[in-house]
Design a protein around this motif. Structure first.
Motif, PDB file in Angstrom:
ATOM      1  N   ASN A  88      34.353 107.258  -1.679  1.00  0.00           N
ATOM      2  CA  ASN A  88      35.137 106.638  -2.724  1.00  0.00           C
ATOM      3  C   ASN A  88      36.465 107.377  -2.826  1.00  0.00           C
ATOM      4  N   ALA A  89      37.485 106.825  -2.251  1.00  0.00           N
ATOM      5  CA  ALA A  89      38.805 107.452  -2.263  1.00  0.00           C
ATOM      6  C   ALA A  89      39.540 107.209  -3.575  1.00  0.00           C
ATOM      7  N   GLY A  90      38.976 106.381  -4.435  1.00  0.00           N
ATOM      8  CA  GLY A  90      39.644 106.048  -5.689  1.00  0.00           C
ATOM      9  C   GLY A  90      39.527 107.125  -6.752  1.00  0.00           C
ATOM     10  N   ASP A  91      40.179 106.875  -7.869  1.00  0.00           N
ATOM     11  CA  ASP A  91      40.157 107.841  -8.965  1.00  0.00           C
ATOM     12  C   ASP A  91      39.156 107.463 -10.055  1.00  0.00           C
ATOM     13  N   GLN A  92      38.310 106.469  -9.781  1.00  0.00           N
ATOM     14  CA  GLN A  92      37.257 106.072 -10.709  1.00  0.00           C
ATOM     15  C   GLN A  92      35.936 105.947  -9.963  1.00  0.00           C
ATOM     16  N   ALA A  93      34.850 106.051 -10.694  1.00  0.00           N
ATOM     17  CA  ALA A  93      33.525 105.913 -10.092  1.00  0.00           C
ATOM     18  C   ALA A  93      33.341 104.507  -9.522  1.00  0.00           C
ATOM     19  N   ALA A  94      32.514 104.407  -8.494  1.00  0.00           N
ATOM     20  CA  ALA A  94      32.198 103.113  -7.877  1.00  0.00           C
ATOM     21  C   ALA A  94      30.701 102.863  -8.013  1.00  0.00           C
ATOM     22  N   PRO A  95      30.304 101.627  -8.323  1.00  0.00           N
ATOM     23  CA  PRO A  95      28.870 101.325  -8.418  1.00  0.00           C
ATOM     24  C   PRO A  95      28.233 101.307  -7.040  1.00  0.00           C
ATOM     25  N   ARG A  96      26.912 101.190  -7.014  1.00  0.00           N
ATOM     26  CA  ARG A  96      26.224 101.088  -5.721  1.00  0.00           C
ATOM     27  C   ARG A  96      26.803  99.923  -4.940  1.00  0.00           C
ATOM     28  N   SER A  97      26.726 100.048  -3.623  1.00  0.00           N
ATOM     29  CA  SER A  97      27.302  99.019  -2.766  1.00  0.00           C
ATOM     30  C   SER A  97      26.488  98.934  -1.471  1.00  0.00           C
ATOM     31  N   VAL A  98      26.984  98.141  -0.556  1.00  0.00           N
ATOM     32  CA  VAL A  98      26.317  97.942   0.731  1.00  0.00           C
ATOM     33  C   VAL A  98      27.344  98.150   1.832  1.00  0.00           C
ATOM     34  N   THR A  99      26.976  98.929   2.841  1.00  0.00           N
ATOM     35  CA  THR A  99      27.801  99.065   4.039  1.00  0.00           C
ATOM     36  C   THR A  99      27.164  98.215   5.126  1.00  0.00           C
ATOM     37  N   GLY A 100      27.947  97.314   5.695  1.00  0.00           N
ATOM     38  CA  GLY A 100      27.468  96.432   6.751  1.00  0.00           C
ATOM     39  C   GLY A 100      27.964  96.885   8.107  1.00  0.00           C
ATOM     40  N   PHE A 101      27.271  96.468   9.158  1.00  0.00           N
ATOM     41  CA  PHE A 101      27.621  96.843  10.519  1.00  0.00           C
ATOM     42  C   PHE A 101      27.704  95.604  11.386  1.00  0.00           C
ATOM     43  N   CYS A 102      28.713  95.557  12.249  1.00  0.00           N
ATOM     44  CA  CYS A 102      28.835  94.414  13.156  1.00  0.00           C
ATOM     45  C   CYS A 102      29.336  94.875  14.517  1.00  0.00           C
ATOM     46  N   LEU A 103      29.134  94.024  15.496  1.00  0.00           N
ATOM     47  CA  LEU A 103      29.591  94.247  16.862  1.00  0.00           C
ATOM     48  C   LEU A 103      30.646  93.195  17.148  1.00  0.00           C
ATOM     49  N   SER A 104      31.807  93.640  17.628  1.00  0.00           N
ATOM     50  CA  SER A 104      32.939  92.732  17.788  1.00  0.00           C
ATOM     51  C   SER A 104      33.682  93.006  19.083  1.00  0.00           C
ATOM     52  N   GLN A 105      34.396  92.002  19.561  1.00  0.00           N
ATOM     53  CA  GLN A 105      35.242  92.194  20.735  1.00  0.00           C
ATOM     54  C   GLN A 105      36.623  92.709  20.350  1.00  0.00           C
ATOM     55  N   ASP A 106      36.929  92.717  19.053  1.00  0.00           N
ATOM     56  CA  ASP A 106      38.156  93.334  18.558  1.00  0.00           C
ATOM     57  C   ASP A 106      37.792  94.279  17.422  1.00  0.00           C
ATOM     58  N   ASP A 107      38.779  94.881  16.801  1.00  0.00           N
ATOM     59  CA  ASP A 107      38.476  95.908  15.792  1.00  0.00           C
ATOM     60  C   ASP A 107      38.408  95.376  14.361  1.00  0.00           C
ATOM     61  N   VAL A 108      38.171  94.055  14.226  1.00  0.00           N
ATOM     62  CA  VAL A 108      38.041  93.430  12.907  1.00  0.00           C
ATOM     63  C   VAL A 108      36.704  92.702  12.834  1.00  0.00           C
ATOM     64  N   CYS A 109      35.927  92.985  11.799  1.00  0.00           N
ATOM     65  CA  CYS A 109      34.648  92.298  11.602  1.00  0.00           C
ATOM     66  C   CYS A 109      34.914  90.998  10.849  1.00  0.00           C
ATOM     67  N   ASP A 110      34.628  89.878  11.494  1.00  0.00           N
ATOM     68  CA  ASP A 110      34.818  88.580  10.844  1.00  0.00           C
ATOM     69  C   ASP A 110      33.660  87.649  11.186  1.00  0.00           C
ATOM     70  N   GLU A 111      33.805  86.381  10.831  1.00  0.00           N
ATOM     71  CA  GLU A 111      32.692  85.436  10.937  1.00  0.00           C
ATOM     72  C   GLU A 111      32.217  85.189  12.363  1.00  0.00           C
ATOM     73  N   LYS A 112      33.017  85.481  13.370  1.00  0.00           N
ATOM     74  CA  LYS A 112      32.606  85.230  14.758  1.00  0.00           C
ATOM     75  C   LYS A 112      31.817  86.398  15.359  1.00  0.00           C
ATOM     76  N   ASP A 113      31.686  87.483  14.619  1.00  0.00           N
ATOM     77  CA  ASP A 113      31.041  88.682  15.145  1.00  0.00           C
ATOM     78  C   ASP A 113      29.549  88.746  14.825  1.00  0.00           C
ATOM     79  N   LEU A 114      28.851  89.560  15.600  1.00  0.00           N
ATOM     80  CA  LEU A 114      27.413  89.722  15.456  1.00  0.00           C
ATOM     81  C   LEU A 114      27.103  90.738  14.356  1.00  0.00           C
ATOM     82  N   ARG A 115      26.402  90.313  13.328  1.00  0.00           N
ATOM     83  CA  ARG A 115      25.981  91.219  12.249  1.00  0.00           C
ATOM     84  C   ARG A 115      24.764  91.999  12.723  1.00  0.00           C
ATOM     85  N   LEU A 116      24.815  93.310  12.518  1.00  0.00           N
ATOM     86  CA  LEU A 116      23.749  94.183  13.021  1.00  0.00           C
ATOM     87  C   LEU A 116      22.881  94.774  11.927  1.00  0.00           C
ATOM     88  N   GLY A 117      23.211  94.525  10.695  1.00  0.00           N
ATOM     89  CA  GLY A 117      22.423  95.076   9.607  1.00  0.00           C
ATOM     90  C   GLY A 117      23.308  95.683   8.542  1.00  0.00           C
TER      91      GLY A 117
END
Length: 93
Positions: free
Chosen positions: A1-30
């Motif tokens: 959390n780089a911010g100056d306020q607390a952050a609630p729980r969240s989810v980090t997602g992982f994907c496999l892509s042919q470029d360096d941006v995760c978008d709708e055409k990429d494979l979601r890995l969990g």
């Protein structure tokens, strides 16, 4: 959390892509849950992801996306991902 306020729980997602941006055409890995974080607090973890055997061999980007479900109110959303170039080898048959 780089911010100056607390952050609630969240989810980090992982994907496999042919470029360096995760978008709708990429494979979601969990995804992985992240606990609430105080301002400027970090949370390090390891997460195993499994590639389907059908993924062709080649160079890809493995991308981690913080707050993948957009649950956290943030001023800047454009700093929530990190991409690492990786080599996928042919599946063993």
């Amino acid at each position: 959390n780089a911010g100056d306020q607390a952050a609630p729980r969240s989810v980090t997602g992982f994907c496999l892509s042919q470029d360096d941006v995760c978008d709708e055409k990429d494979l979601r890995l969990g995804a992985r849950r992240v606990p609430p974080l105080e301002a400027r607090q970090t949370h390090f973890f390891q997460t195993a992801v499994k590639l389907p055997a059908e993924v062709p061999a080649g160079e890809y980007y493995l991308i981690a996306v913080a707050d993948a479900t957009n649950a956290v109110v943030e001023r800047y959303k454009n700093n929530n991902s990190r991409a690492t170039k990786t080599l996928v080898l042919p599946a063993k048959r």
